[in-house]
Design an enzyme around this catalytic site. Sequence first.
Site, mmCIF file in Angstrom:
data_model
loop_
_atom_site.group_PDB
_atom_site.id
_atom_site.type_symbol
_atom_site.label_atom_id
_atom_site.label_comp_id
_atom_site.label_asym_id
_atom_site.label_seq_id
_atom_site.Cartn_x
_atom_site.Cartn_y
_atom_site.Cartn_z
ATOM 1 N N ASP A 77 0.881 -1.162 0.000
ATOM 2 C CA ASP A 77 0.000 0.000 0.000
ATOM 3 C C ASP A 77 0.917 1.208 0.000
ATOM 4 O O ASP A 77 1.919 1.248 0.734
ATOM 5 C CB ASP A 77 -0.929 0.008 1.218
ATOM 6 C CG ASP A 77 -2.071 0.997 1.026
ATOM 7 O OD1 ASP A 77 -2.599 1.084 -0.099
ATOM 8 O OD2 ASP A 77 -2.442 1.683 1.996
ATOM 9 N N SER A 78 0.616 2.126 -0.842
ATOM 10 C CA SER A 78 1.512 3.268 -0.975
ATOM 11 C C SER A 78 0.721 4.518 -1.269
ATOM 12 O O SER A 78 -0.455 4.462 -1.651
ATOM 13 C CB SER A 78 2.534 3.014 -2.087
ATOM 14 O OG SER A 78 1.883 2.799 -3.321
ATOM 15 N N PHE A 163 3.198 6.205 -12.905
ATOM 16 C CA PHE A 163 1.748 6.307 -12.793
ATOM 17 C C PHE A 163 1.428 7.083 -11.525
ATOM 18 O O PHE A 163 2.330 7.500 -10.784
ATOM 19 C CB PHE A 163 1.088 4.920 -12.777
ATOM 20 C CG PHE A 163 1.700 3.947 -11.800
ATOM 21 C CD1 PHE A 163 1.202 3.829 -10.514
ATOM 22 C CD2 PHE A 163 2.788 3.151 -12.170
ATOM 23 C CE1 PHE A 163 1.767 2.936 -9.606
ATOM 24 C CE2 PHE A 163 3.358 2.254 -11.267
ATOM 25 C CZ PHE A 163 2.843 2.151 -9.991
ATOM 26 N N ARG A 192 8.721 2.354 -3.336
ATOM 27 C CA ARG A 192 8.355 0.952 -3.514
ATOM 28 C C ARG A 192 9.597 0.103 -3.722
ATOM 29 O O ARG A 192 9.705 -0.999 -3.192
ATOM 30 C CB ARG A 192 7.385 0.801 -4.692
ATOM 31 C CG ARG A 192 6.756 -0.588 -4.781
ATOM 32 C CD ARG A 192 5.709 -0.697 -5.873
ATOM 33 N NE ARG A 192 4.520 0.069 -5.538
ATOM 34 C CZ ARG A 192 4.180 1.217 -6.107
ATOM 35 N NH1 ARG A 192 4.935 1.747 -7.041
ATOM 36 N NH2 ARG A 192 3.083 1.840 -5.745
#
Length: 208
Positions: A77-78, A163, A192
């Site tokens: 989750d970021s 993105f 990430r």
Amino acid sequence: MAAQTVRLLVASRNEKKLAELRRILAAEGVAGIEVVGLGDVPEYPEVPETGATFEENALIKARAGAQASGLPTVADDSGLAVEALNGMPGVLSARWSGGHGDDQANLDLVLAQLADLPSERRGAAFVAVAALALPGDGPDSEYVVRGEWPGRIARAPRGENGFGYDPIFLPAGESRTSAELSPQEKDAASHRGRALRALLPRLRTLVG
């Protein structure tokens, strides 16, 4: 004796996320792990991300994947934490503008909210939490790591790579946005990428 190959589920349908983990595993010399996505396993009900933190949401997704598929499962989750917005959008990053996953509307809203702020007040960080859940409920069945990528918010979107909020995020020390970096540059620096590399010691144990 030939080394075993372990199938590792990434609880995502985002091919860019799967490719990112494959690149990191290859770059770090981790062999014997086959990365698969949600499209490669029998479909199962995806649990709502109701957590108040990145850690909670990553674990929700990883546990659901491991339980349904029987495979070791990685989920992340970021989001974007903007200092002037008290750390928001945070866990609401994907739906900051109201709808889920409308990248353009989300980053337009952040730009509008910061429109009058000078550069020194546009500090932000990308945050990613990665969770690994193993089938079963043994004492070492869950592992959670966090990666942060500090920077600031640009005044206008730039770049075609990446993105989400990548086109408006200027990493610390960079004049290019995250969306102007190559995939390899981003892997080496991104939140990430940092979180996934922090998972590597645990992933190595899956293949002995």
